[in-house]
Design a protein around this motif. Structure first.
Motif, mmCIF file in Angstrom:
data_model
loop_
_atom_site.group_PDB
_atom_site.id
_atom_site.type_symbol
_atom_site.label_atom_id
_atom_site.label_comp_id
_atom_site.label_asym_id
_atom_site.label_seq_id
_atom_site.Cartn_x
_atom_site.Cartn_y
_atom_site.Cartn_z
ATOM 1 N N GLN A 1 -48.872 41.610 -5.285
ATOM 2 C CA GLN A 1 -47.375 41.430 -4.083
ATOM 3 C C GLN A 1 -46.927 40.192 -4.595
ATOM 4 N N ARG B 1 -42.896 37.995 -4.410
ATOM 5 C CA ARG B 1 -41.577 37.040 -3.652
ATOM 6 C C ARG B 1 -40.774 37.878 -4.641
ATOM 7 N N THR C 1 -40.636 40.548 0.222
ATOM 8 C CA THR C 1 -41.317 41.124 -0.318
ATOM 9 C C THR C 1 -41.400 42.326 -1.353
#
Length: 312
Positions: free
Chosen positions: A190, A192, A306
């Motif tokens: 994951q 940003r 995200t």
């Protein structure tokens, strides 16, 4: 068998990357967007057809049936193809250029016929933009091509692209809930991302051991890098000719690493135009399209900025 896309509203209280050429469009927040075109349900499910790496959604504008391309690199929520859809009272908006170099004129209309996508209808879309996009229909063999569904449609949503998981399409109508078997696999990474515009998310990754900035764009049929950067890779023996994509040579290079995700890079092509961020050439930028979602699922949270990548 079709591939599916899931759009979940995040309003909890919920390759066509365009380079705009007009002075007003180059200014920050200078683009104007349509109104009345946004997800109408908490969960929307659209079957996707993949043609030559392009994700397509079947739909209709007025009486004209055809396909829209899902292109997160298009800033508007809706950019219609004037070669297929008649619009009254159009006025010049700006000049634009595709990532592959074609220039065209974008116009704006005050209103348009209803647009229908898998049982959902939008009847009051106003201030819609359009262009003659017949060059793309002819070049890619996509038709009848109605236009693009772009980033402004997905603002404030969570978008899941699951190209690899094929499920049986039934009626094509939106589902009321997301079945567990469609929820994807283990999340591998994951990140940003940063961007002044939702059309151009940029995050950090590694190409081999070299840091790169990555832009995700569903309208890109493979992966694209600055021609100078590709030349450096070739000279260092880190990129070898691998195949062909239309008239362009594709190259195999080091894998792209995003957290625990390792993505083979087998279809890298050189950009004919300098890749840019904030209007400035960026030779460290890597634009990735079909190369990634054809192997891994992506959940894109526009509100939180995200991107989550999961096993198919």
């Amino acid at each position: 068998m079709r591939l599916h896309l899931f759009i979940r509203a995040a309003l909890l209280g919920a390759a066509l990357a365009l380079t705009t050429a007009s002075a007003s469009a180059q200014a920050k927040n200078g683009l104007s967007f349509e109104t009345g075109f946004a997800p109408a349900q908490d969960l929307t499910v659209w079957p996707l057809d993949i043609s030559q790496g392009y994700p397509l959604v079947r739909g209709q504008v007025g009486s004209v049936k055809g396909v829209f391309m899902l292109d997160t690199g298009t800033p508007w929520g809706l950019l219609l193809n004037r070669a297929r859809v008649d619009l009254p009272d159009t006025r010049f908006a700006l000049n634009a250029k595709t990532g592959s170099g074609q220039t065209f004129e974008v116009v704006r209309a005050t209103a348009m016929p209803p647009v229908v996508l898998h049982g959902q209808a939008w009847t009051q879309v106003a201030s819609v933009h359009a262009a003659d996009l017949s060059f793309l229909e002819q070049g890619a063999g996509i038709g009848p091509f109605l236009g693009f569904i772009g980033a402004n449609f997905f603002a404030d949503t969570v978008l899941t692209l699951d190209y690899a998981r094929r499920v049986q399409a039934d009626t094509g109508a939106p589902l009321a809930a997301l079945p567990p078997e469609l929820s994807g696999g283990t999340v591998l990474a994951q990140v940003r991302y940063r961007s002044d515009s939702p059309a151009f998310p940029v995050f950090d990754a590694l190409l081999g051991a070299t840091p790169v900035r990555v832009m995700l764009d569903t309208g890109n049929r493979g992966a694209t890098v600055d021609a100078g950067r590709l030349s450096d890779l070739r000279n260092a023996g880190a990129a070898q000719a691998f195949g062909r994509l239309d008239a362009a040579t594709t190259y195999r290079t080091m894998p792209l690493q995003i957290g625990m995700l390792v993505l083979p890079m087998l279809d890298l092509v050189a950009s004919d135009e300098p890749l840019k961020l904030d209007g400035q050439p960026d030779p460290g930028l890597l634009k990735v399209g079909y190369t990634l979602p054809k192997r891994f699922g992506v959940t894109w949270n526009y509100r939180l900025q995200t991107l989550s990548f999961f096993e198919p």
